[in-house]
Design a protein around this motif. Structure first.
Motif, PDB file in Angstrom:
ATOM      1  N   SER A   1      40.877  -1.560 -27.254  1.00  0.00           N
ATOM      2  CA  SER A   1      40.920  -0.082 -27.000  1.00  0.00           C
ATOM      3  C   SER A   1      42.440   0.244 -26.996  1.00  0.00           C
ATOM      4  O   SER A   1      43.082  -0.399 -26.676  1.00  0.00           O
ATOM      5  CB  SER A   1      40.085   0.107 -25.483  1.00  0.00           C
ATOM      6  OG  SER A   1      40.868  -0.588 -24.694  1.00  0.00           O
ATOM      7  N   ASN A   2      42.241   1.745 -27.086  1.00  0.00           N
ATOM      8  CA  ASN A   2      43.690   2.197 -27.081  1.00  0.00           C
ATOM      9  C   ASN A   2      43.647   3.695 -26.365  1.00  0.00           C
ATOM     10  O   ASN A   2      42.794   3.949 -26.234  1.00  0.00           O
ATOM     11  CB  ASN A   2      44.095   2.774 -28.721  1.00  0.00           C
ATOM     12  CG  ASN A   2      45.457   2.923 -28.763  1.00  0.00           C
ATOM     13  OD1 ASN A   2      46.146   2.767 -27.968  1.00  0.00           O
ATOM     14  ND2 ASN A   2      45.758   3.684 -30.054  1.00  0.00           N
TER      15      ASN A   2
ATOM     16  N   GLY B   1      40.275   4.167 -23.884  1.00  0.00           N
ATOM     17  CA  GLY B   1      39.341   3.323 -24.402  1.00  0.00           C
ATOM     18  C   GLY B   1      38.983   3.655 -25.832  1.00  0.00           C
ATOM     19  O   GLY B   1      37.789   3.501 -26.318  1.00  0.00           O
ATOM     20  N   VAL B   2      40.051   3.914 -26.678  1.00  0.00           N
ATOM     21  CA  VAL B   2      39.588   4.682 -28.070  1.00  0.00           C
ATOM     22  C   VAL B   2      39.605   3.200 -28.955  1.00  0.00           C
ATOM     23  O   VAL B   2      40.272   2.698 -28.942  1.00  0.00           O
ATOM     24  CB  VAL B   2      40.641   5.559 -28.516  1.00  0.00           C
ATOM     25  CG1 VAL B   2      40.386   6.135 -29.932  1.00  0.00           C
ATOM     26  CG2 VAL B   2      40.643   6.874 -27.511  1.00  0.00           C
TER      27      VAL B   2
ATOM     28  N   LEU C   1      22.343  16.399 -39.028  1.00  0.00           N
ATOM     29  CA  LEU C   1      23.008  16.280 -37.711  1.00  0.00           C
ATOM     30  C   LEU C   1      22.057  15.548 -36.754  1.00  0.00           C
ATOM     31  O   LEU C   1      22.534  14.642 -36.082  1.00  0.00           O
ATOM     32  CB  LEU C   1      23.241  17.742 -37.317  1.00  0.00           C
ATOM     33  CG  LEU C   1      23.850  17.728 -35.688  1.00  0.00           C
ATOM     34  CD1 LEU C   1      25.251  17.069 -35.748  1.00  0.00           C
ATOM     35  CD2 LEU C   1      24.086  19.024 -35.282  1.00  0.00           C
ATOM     36  N   GLY C   2      21.050  15.649 -37.154  1.00  0.00           N
ATOM     37  CA  GLY C   2      19.707  14.917 -35.894  1.00  0.00           C
ATOM     38  C   GLY C   2      19.754  13.351 -36.246  1.00  0.00           C
ATOM     39  O   GLY C   2      19.425  12.660 -35.238  1.00  0.00           O
ATOM     40  N   ASP C   3      20.398  13.048 -37.246  1.00  0.00           N
ATOM     41  CA  ASP C   3      20.394  11.420 -37.519  1.00  0.00           C
ATOM     42  C   ASP C   3      22.032  11.049 -37.405  1.00  0.00           C
ATOM     43  O   ASP C   3      22.268   9.823 -37.791  1.00  0.00           O
ATOM     44  CB  ASP C   3      19.931  11.133 -39.051  1.00  0.00           C
ATOM     45  CG  ASP C   3      18.287  11.538 -39.123  1.00  0.00           C
ATOM     46  OD1 ASP C   3      17.713  10.936 -38.389  1.00  0.00           O
ATOM     47  OD2 ASP C   3      18.179  12.579 -39.922  1.00  0.00           O
ATOM     48  N   LEU C   4      22.937  11.979 -37.240  1.00  0.00           N
ATOM     49  CA  LEU C   4      24.224  11.662 -36.946  1.00  0.00           C
ATOM     50  C   LEU C   4      24.676  10.744 -35.804  1.00  0.00           C
ATOM     51  O   LEU C   4      24.067  11.048 -34.842  1.00  0.00           O
ATOM     52  CB  LEU C   4      25.187  12.892 -37.148  1.00  0.00           C
ATOM     53  CG  LEU C   4      26.819  12.527 -37.592  1.00  0.00           C
ATOM     54  CD1 LEU C   4      26.688  11.778 -39.085  1.00  0.00           C
ATOM     55  CD2 LEU C   4      27.528  14.052 -37.622  1.00  0.00           C
ATOM     56  N   LEU C   5      25.295   9.839 -35.922  1.00  0.00           N
ATOM     57  CA  LEU C   5      25.855   8.843 -34.954  1.00  0.00           C
ATOM     58  C   LEU C   5      27.579   9.258 -34.821  1.00  0.00           C
ATOM     59  O   LEU C   5      28.075   9.424 -35.875  1.00  0.00           O
ATOM     60  CB  LEU C   5      25.782   7.464 -35.065  1.00  0.00           C
ATOM     61  CG  LEU C   5      24.294   6.801 -35.263  1.00  0.00           C
ATOM     62  CD1 LEU C   5      24.102   5.654 -35.699  1.00  0.00           C
ATOM     63  CD2 LEU C   5      23.688   7.010 -33.977  1.00  0.00           C
ATOM     64  N   PRO C   6      28.166   8.867 -33.602  1.00  0.00           N
ATOM     65  CA  PRO C   6      29.737   9.025 -33.475  1.00  0.00           C
ATOM     66  C   PRO C   6      30.003   7.948 -34.337  1.00  0.00           C
ATOM     67  O   PRO C   6      29.691   6.664 -34.600  1.00  0.00           O
ATOM     68  CB  PRO C   6      29.614   8.864 -31.905  1.00  0.00           C
ATOM     69  CG  PRO C   6      28.409   8.841 -31.263  1.00  0.00           C
ATOM     70  CD  PRO C   6      27.476   8.725 -32.353  1.00  0.00           C
ATOM     71  N   VAL C   7      31.304   8.366 -34.663  1.00  0.00           N
ATOM     72  CA  VAL C   7      32.246   7.395 -35.499  1.00  0.00           C
ATOM     73  C   VAL C   7      32.448   6.168 -34.732  1.00  0.00           C
ATOM     74  O   VAL C   7      32.483   4.889 -35.390  1.00  0.00           O
ATOM     75  CB  VAL C   7      33.435   7.914 -36.169  1.00  0.00           C
ATOM     76  CG1 VAL C   7      32.865   9.246 -37.081  1.00  0.00           C
ATOM     77  CG2 VAL C   7      34.336   8.274 -34.975  1.00  0.00           C
ATOM     78  N   ASP C   8      32.330   6.090 -33.381  1.00  0.00           N
ATOM     79  CA  ASP C   8      32.821   4.805 -32.730  1.00  0.00           C
ATOM     80  C   ASP C   8      31.730   4.198 -32.160  1.00  0.00           C
ATOM     81  O   ASP C   8      31.750   3.215 -31.366  1.00  0.00           O
ATOM     82  CB  ASP C   8      33.613   5.316 -31.537  1.00  0.00           C
ATOM     83  CG  ASP C   8      32.904   6.408 -30.590  1.00  0.00           C
ATOM     84  OD1 ASP C   8      32.817   7.532 -31.166  1.00  0.00           O
ATOM     85  OD2 ASP C   8      32.818   6.239 -29.562  1.00  0.00           O
ATOM     86  N   TYR C   9      30.576   4.616 -32.853  1.00  0.00           N
ATOM     87  CA  TYR C   9      29.236   3.760 -32.580  1.00  0.00           C
ATOM     88  C   TYR C   9      29.375   2.305 -32.992  1.00  0.00           C
ATOM     89  O   TYR C   9      29.732   2.142 -34.072  1.00  0.00           O
ATOM     90  CB  TYR C   9      27.901   4.488 -33.087  1.00  0.00           C
ATOM     91  CG  TYR C   9      26.598   3.828 -32.940  1.00  0.00           C
ATOM     92  CD1 TYR C   9      25.881   3.645 -31.912  1.00  0.00           C
ATOM     93  CD2 TYR C   9      26.046   3.041 -34.087  1.00  0.00           C
ATOM     94  CE1 TYR C   9      24.753   2.829 -31.615  1.00  0.00           C
ATOM     95  CE2 TYR C   9      25.102   1.978 -33.927  1.00  0.00           C
ATOM     96  CZ  TYR C   9      24.346   1.932 -32.860  1.00  0.00           C
ATOM     97  OH  TYR C   9      23.095   1.519 -32.704  1.00  0.00           O
ATOM     98  N   GLU C  10      28.736   1.420 -32.034  1.00  0.00           N
ATOM     99  CA  GLU C  10      28.461   0.033 -32.560  1.00  0.00           C
ATOM    100  C   GLU C  10      26.978  -0.536 -32.101  1.00  0.00           C
ATOM    101  O   GLU C  10      26.731  -0.044 -31.008  1.00  0.00           O
ATOM    102  CB  GLU C  10      29.512  -0.824 -31.742  1.00  0.00           C
ATOM    103  CG  GLU C  10      31.080  -0.665 -32.220  1.00  0.00           C
ATOM    104  CD  GLU C  10      31.245  -1.383 -33.621  1.00  0.00           C
ATOM    105  OE1 GLU C  10      30.173  -2.270 -34.068  1.00  0.00           O
ATOM    106  OE2 GLU C  10      32.171  -1.089 -34.185  1.00  0.00           O
TER     107      GLU C  10
END
Length: 394
Positions: free
Chosen positions: A21-22, A63-64, A382-391
Motif C-alpha cells: 500500500s502507498n 492504503g493505495v 457502468l452496472g458491471d464496472l468494478l473499481p480499478v483496485d478490485y481484487e
C-alpha cells in the motif's frame, strides 16, 4: 527451446512483488491567491480511494494499491483538476491549484416530461446497462442530467455538473460519476463518454456482503481487466484465456450503417421493394474473409515492456481475438466471427488505434484512445464496472 523462452520471459517480466500500500498526500490551493481550498473532493478515478480537503487544504489517501491512477480534484465554483500519479514503493506528495470556473452558457432544450423520460431511459440502458447487474442499479439523482436527443442524427447527448449517484445493489457499490460528456449513436451503434468516478462500498449485512462478493467475482472473471492482469503476470492459460491473431475485411457489398439507416427511413412508407432491399443489405454480415489463427499467442509474443515503471503494452499484427474458456456466451453477436468447431465460449475482438494498447498493473487501459471492444466485453456498462483496485476476494 521452450525452457529458454520461459527463462527469457521471466527475465523480461519478473513476477510482481506482493501488493504494497502507498500513501498520497498533498494540498489544494487557489491558483490566483494560493489560499487553501477546503472541502474539495479528492479521489483516484475509477477507484475506491477518496477524501475531502481539510480547512488548510491538505488531504491524505492511504492504503493505495500500486499502479497508475488519475487523481481528480473538484470543488464548487472551480475547474476540475486532474493529474497522473504512479503509486509505487514510495509515498507520493503533490500540490493542486484550482482555477475558478468560467460561467459558460449551455444549450437549453425545452422538452416535455414524456420526452425527458424517454431520453433518460435510453441513457440508462446505454450507460448504466441492461444486464442483470445493470437492472439492479438505482440512479438516485437522474434530474442532474442534461439530455439532448438529435432526431436527425439519431444521437443522444448527456452531461452533468454534479456527481451522478448510482447505487449498484448487485455489486454493493455506490458510484459517484462526474459525467463530462456522453454520446450514443443509434446508427453506428457506438457509445463514447468521458468523466470521473469514485466507488464507495455500500453497507450491508454479512449475508448481503457474501452475495456481493460472489457477484463481484462473476463480473471480474473473464473481463478485460482480468485479461490484462493475466497477460502481464504470464498466466493467460491458467486463468482461462486464449488470445489469437485474427484478420477480416469489411464487406464491400454492405453499405455503411448511416446509409442503411437513411434508406430504410426513406422507404419505410414505400416503395416496398426498396425497403426490402435495404433490410436485406442491413442483415448482411459486416465482415468477410475472416481468418482465425488457431494456435493462440504466447504471452511473450504480444506483451511489451515500456519505459514507464508499472506500465505494459500489448501489440498484435491485425485484430486480437480473445476467448475465455471458463464460461459460455449467452448473447448472440451478429458480427463476431465464431468457428463452428469452437465451443460457445465468451469471445471478444479487440481493435487497436495505434501500434499497441498500454495498460497498468491494475489491468486498466491507459492508452488514448482506448481499443474498441466487440463481443462479450462490449456488454459491460457502468452496472458491471468494478473499481480499478478490485481484487478477487474483496
Amino acid at each position: 527451446m521452450r525452457f529458454y523462452w520461459f527463462l527469457l520471459f521471466c527475465f523480461l517480466f519478473p513476477a510482481v512483488a506482493l501488493a504494497q500500500s502507498n500513501t498520497i498526500t498533498g494540498k489544494v490551493v487557489r491558483a490566483d491567491t494560493k489560499a487553501p481550498v477546503a472541502n474539495a473532493s479528492v479521489f483516484l478515478n475509477n477507484a475506491t480511494y477518496g477524501t475531502s480537503t481539510a480547512e488548510d487544504g491538505t488531504f491524505t489517501l492511504s492504503g493505495v494499491k500500486p499502479g497508475q491512477y488519475t487523481l481528480v480534484v473538484t470543488g464548487v465554483g472551480y475547474e476540475e483538476y486532474t493529474t497522473t500519479v504512479q503509486a509505487g514503493k514510495d509515498p507520493v506528495k503533490l500540490n493542486a491549484e484550482l482555477t475558478q470556473k468560467v460561467l459558460m452558457l449551455r444549450e437549453v432544450v425545452i422538452s416535455s416530461n414524456a420526452d425527458w423520460k424517454k431520453n433518460y431511459e435510453l441513457f440508462r440502458k446505454e450507460f448504466v446497462g441492461n444486464t442483470e447487474n445493470g437492472k439492479e442499479c438505482k440512479v438516485t439523482n437522474p434530474h442532474i442530467l442534461n439530455l439532448i436527443y438529435h432526431r436527425g442524427k439519431q444521437q443522444l447527448e448527456a452531461s452533468g455538473d454534479e456527481f451522478l449517484v448510482v447505487e449498484n445493489l448487485a455489486l454493493g457499490y455506490r458510484t459517484k460519476f462526474l459525467l463530462k460528456s456522453f454520446l450514443f449513436d443509434a446508427i453506428e451503434h457506438t457509445i463514447s463518454y468521458s468523466g470521473s468516478a469514485l466507488f464507495e462500498n455500500l453497507t450491508g449485512s454479512a449475508e448481503q456482503k457474501k452475495i456481493w462478493k460472489k457477484k463481484r467475482e462473476d463480473a471480474y472473471y473473464g473481463s478485460a481487466q482480468h485479461f490484462y492482469r493475466s497477460l502481464y503476470k504470464g498466466t493467460l492459460k491458467q486463468e482461462g484465456f486464449e488470445a489469437h491473431d485474427f484478420t477480416r475485411y469489411l464487406n464491400p457489398e454492405r453499405p455503411e450503417e448511416a446509409v442503411l439507416a437513411q434508406r430504410i427511413k426513406k422507404y419505410r412508407d414505400g416503395p416496398r421493394d426498396s425497403l426490402v432491399k435495404y433490410y436485406k443489405l442491413s442483415n448482411m454480415t459486416k465482415w468477410f474473409h475472416e481468418n482465425l489463427v488457431k494456435t493462440p499467442f504466447q504471452e511473450m509474443e504480444i506483451l511489451r515492456k515500456t519505459p514507464q515503471d508499472g506500465i505494459f503494452a500489448v501489440a498484435f499484427p491485425h485484430f486480437l481475438y480473445v476467448v475465455y474458456t471458463k464460461r459460455e456466451e449467452t448473447t448472440e453477436f451478429k458480427d463476431v466471427y465464431h468457428p463452428l468447431d469452437m465451443p460457445n465460449y465468451e469471445t471478444s475482438v479487440l481493435t487497436k488505434y495505434s501500434n499497441f494498447i498500454a495498460f497498468d498493473m491494475n489491468g486498466i487501459v491507459v492508452s488514448s484512445p482506448g481499443p474498441l471492444y466487440e463481443g462479450s466485453w462490449s456488454k459491460a456498462k457502468l452496472g458491471d464496472l468494478l473499481p480499478v483496485d478490485y481484487e478477487p476476494g474483496d
